[in-house]
Design a protein around this motif. Sequence first.
Motif, PDB file in Angstrom:
ATOM      1  N   PHE A   1       0.832  -1.202   0.000  1.00 18.06           N
ATOM      2  CA  PHE A   1       0.000   0.000   0.000  1.00 18.06           C
ATOM      3  C   PHE A   1       0.869   1.256   0.000  1.00 18.06           C
ATOM      4  N   ARG A   2       1.909   1.264   0.812  1.00 20.52           N
ATOM      5  CA  ARG A   2       2.826   2.392   0.833  1.00 20.52           C
ATOM      6  C   ARG A   2       3.517   2.544  -0.524  1.00 20.52           C
ATOM      7  N   LEU A   3       3.933   1.424  -1.097  1.00 19.53           N
ATOM      8  CA  LEU A   3       4.595   1.444  -2.390  1.00 19.53           C
ATOM      9  C   LEU A   3       3.689   2.037  -3.462  1.00 19.53           C
ATOM     10  N   LEU A   4       2.482   1.520  -3.571  1.00 20.05           N
ATOM     11  CA  LEU A   4       1.581   1.978  -4.623  1.00 20.05           C
ATOM     12  C   LEU A   4       1.222   3.449  -4.431  1.00 20.05           C
ATOM     13  N   SER A   5       1.001   3.864  -3.203  1.00 21.82           N
ATOM     14  CA  SER A   5       0.688   5.262  -2.934  1.00 21.82           C
ATOM     15  C   SER A   5       1.794   6.176  -3.446  1.00 21.82           C
TER      16      SER A   5
ATOM     17  N   THR B   1      -4.404  -5.357  -9.711  1.00 20.68           N
ATOM     18  CA  THR B   1      -4.786  -4.634  -8.505  1.00 20.68           C
ATOM     19  C   THR B   1      -4.059  -5.185  -7.280  1.00 20.68           C
ATOM     20  N   LEU B   2      -4.254  -4.469  -6.156  1.00 17.60           N
ATOM     21  CA  LEU B   2      -3.689  -4.881  -4.866  1.00 17.60           C
ATOM     22  C   LEU B   2      -4.534  -5.915  -4.136  1.00 17.60           C
ATOM     23  N   ARG B   3      -5.624  -6.361  -4.705  1.00 16.04           N
ATOM     24  CA  ARG B   3      -6.631  -7.083  -3.936  1.00 16.04           C
ATOM     25  C   ARG B   3      -6.183  -8.437  -3.398  1.00 16.04           C
ATOM     26  N   THR B   4      -5.029  -8.953  -3.833  1.00 11.89           N
ATOM     27  CA  THR B   4      -4.572 -10.234  -3.290  1.00 11.89           C
ATOM     28  C   THR B   4      -3.242 -10.097  -2.554  1.00 11.89           C
ATOM     29  N   THR B   5      -2.929  -8.895  -2.080  1.00  7.55           N
ATOM     30  CA  THR B   5      -1.736  -8.720  -1.258  1.00  7.55           C
ATOM     31  C   THR B   5      -1.979  -9.263   0.142  1.00  7.55           C
ATOM     32  N   ASN B   6      -0.897  -9.575   0.844  1.00 11.77           N
ATOM     33  CA  ASN B   6      -0.971 -10.010   2.239  1.00 11.77           C
ATOM     34  C   ASN B   6      -0.795  -8.842   3.214  1.00 11.77           C
TER      35      ASN B   6
ATOM     36  N   ILE C   1      -1.506   0.322   5.567  1.00 15.12           N
ATOM     37  CA  ILE C   1      -1.003   1.345   6.489  1.00 15.12           C
ATOM     38  C   ILE C   1      -1.167   2.754   5.924  1.00 15.12           C
ATOM     39  N   VAL C   2      -1.360   2.862   4.621  1.00 15.99           N
ATOM     40  CA  VAL C   2      -1.738   4.126   3.984  1.00 15.99           C
ATOM     41  C   VAL C   2      -2.806   3.796   2.955  1.00 15.99           C
ATOM     42  N   GLN C   3      -3.479   4.842   2.452  1.00 19.96           N
ATOM     43  CA  GLN C   3      -4.533   4.633   1.469  1.00 19.96           C
ATOM     44  C   GLN C   3      -4.112   5.227   0.126  1.00 19.96           C
ATOM     45  N   PRO C   4      -3.786   4.376  -0.848  1.00 21.06           N
ATOM     46  CA  PRO C   4      -3.435   4.900  -2.174  1.00 21.06           C
ATOM     47  C   PRO C   4      -4.681   5.444  -2.867  1.00 21.06           C
ATOM     48  N   PRO C   5      -4.504   6.231  -3.913  1.00 23.77           N
ATOM     49  CA  PRO C   5      -5.656   6.780  -4.625  1.00 23.77           C
ATOM     50  C   PRO C   5      -6.563   5.710  -5.217  1.00 23.77           C
ATOM     51  N   SER C   6      -5.982   4.560  -5.519  1.00 20.27           N
ATOM     52  CA  SER C   6      -6.727   3.464  -6.125  1.00 20.27           C
ATOM     53  C   SER C   6      -6.020   2.163  -5.783  1.00 20.27           C
ATOM     54  N   PHE C   7      -6.732   1.050  -5.883  1.00 23.49           N
ATOM     55  CA  PHE C   7      -6.108  -0.267  -5.755  1.00 23.49           C
ATOM     56  C   PHE C   7      -5.490  -0.722  -7.074  1.00 23.49           C
TER      57      PHE C   7
ATOM     58  N   ASP D   1      -3.437 -14.601 -21.744  1.00 23.32           N
ATOM     59  CA  ASP D   1      -4.481 -14.333 -22.729  1.00 23.32           C
ATOM     60  C   ASP D   1      -5.732 -13.744 -22.099  1.00 23.32           C
ATOM     61  N   GLY D   2      -5.878 -13.918 -20.784  1.00 26.90           N
ATOM     62  CA  GLY D   2      -7.102 -13.506 -20.125  1.00 26.90           C
ATOM     63  C   GLY D   2      -7.145 -12.021 -19.856  1.00 26.90           C
ATOM     64  N   LYS D   3      -8.330 -11.520 -19.667  1.00 23.83           N
ATOM     65  CA  LYS D   3      -8.535 -10.138 -19.268  1.00 23.83           C
ATOM     66  C   LYS D   3      -9.247 -10.142 -17.919  1.00 23.83           C
ATOM     67  N   PRO D   4      -8.743  -9.365 -16.946  1.00 24.76           N
ATOM     68  CA  PRO D   4      -9.355  -9.371 -15.624  1.00 24.76           C
ATOM     69  C   PRO D   4     -10.781  -8.849 -15.670  1.00 24.76           C
ATOM     70  N   ARG D   5     -11.667  -9.561 -14.981  1.00 21.66           N
ATOM     71  CA  ARG D   5     -13.062  -9.156 -14.890  1.00 21.66           C
ATOM     72  C   ARG D   5     -13.407  -9.016 -13.416  1.00 21.66           C
ATOM     73  N   PHE D   6     -13.437  -7.807 -12.938  1.00 21.15           N
ATOM     74  CA  PHE D   6     -13.673  -7.558 -11.521  1.00 21.15           C
ATOM     75  C   PHE D   6     -15.123  -7.167 -11.307  1.00 21.15           C
ATOM     76  N   ASP D   7     -15.717  -7.782 -10.328  1.00 19.47           N
ATOM     77  CA  ASP D   7     -17.069  -7.418  -9.905  1.00 19.47           C
ATOM     78  C   ASP D   7     -16.944  -6.872  -8.492  1.00 19.47           C
ATOM     79  N   VAL D   8     -16.703  -5.572  -8.365  1.00 23.83           N
ATOM     80  CA  VAL D   8     -16.420  -4.966  -7.067  1.00 23.83           C
ATOM     81  C   VAL D   8     -17.732  -4.587  -6.411  1.00 23.83           C
ATOM     82  N   ARG D   9     -17.910  -5.042  -5.193  1.00 24.50           N
ATOM     83  CA  ARG D   9     -19.145  -4.764  -4.451  1.00 24.50           C
ATOM     84  C   ARG D   9     -18.802  -3.974  -3.207  1.00 24.50           C
ATOM     85  N   ASP D  10     -19.093  -2.705  -3.233  1.00 20.66           N
ATOM     86  CA  ASP D  10     -18.772  -1.825  -2.104  1.00 20.66           C
ATOM     87  C   ASP D  10     -19.802  -1.982  -0.994  1.00 20.66           C
TER      88      ASP D  10
END
Length: 241
Positions: free
Chosen positions: A89-93, A127-132, A136-142, A232-241
């Motif tokens: 998170f710190r890195l991406l921010s 995305t960051l969604r499978t990091t461990n 500790i900070v909030q980047p603008p986006s995942f 070959d695949g394209k990510p298909r995210f179904d994000v549910r807030d």
Amino acid sequence: MNLLLLSNSTQHGRGYLAHALDTVTGFLPPRARLAFVPYALADHDTYTDRVRGALDGTGISVRGVHEGDDPVAELAAADAVFIGGGNSFRLLSTLYRTGLRDALIKAAGSGLPYMGASAGTNMAAPTLRTTNDMPIVQPPSFETLGLVPFQINPHYLDPDPSSTHKGETREERLTEFLEENDVPVLGLREGSWLRVNGERATVEGACDARLFRRGAAPRELAVGTDVSELLDGKPRFDVRD
């Protein structure tokens, strides 16, 4: 793309990058000027010196992107880039704040050799969604760099049947991810890495990897397995807030 994505930079009982040094030096161009991105840790100078020490004697020169006035210019002057581990998170921010995120996407897409370890490997996914890591900070986006169209989970740990810990195992957490997102996840165990060269991707290193897909049992991938189909695949995210 020309990618070397390490699960970890330090193996138990060995020095920094020592477990993969032959692979690293074979991946990087001879006598390369390597741009190191240290933003996953707080002490950028010490971290950069650690990488310099690990590559001392290989003919590869290391310069931290923070050591000049413009990190993007430091990247542009390099023959290859390495993004080290730490907090994703710190890195991406910081990549967003410095403009390096867009610059890295363009550079790697144009063929600049990209090496990541741990958090740096996380950056190669969409995305960051499978990091461990803890946020500790909030980047603008995942959204990370999207150099590959699937998720990666570095430091993947198998469930321990003798453990009395009642929190979720890594497998359970990745299964939860796939309940909400339809995109493969490659679990890289300690000592393993993914090599991407053009349209070919291969599991390499000292141990097998584990592939997770929605609606399917996890699949073991032996060292040497060609996983080019994942490109070959394209990510298909179904994000549910």
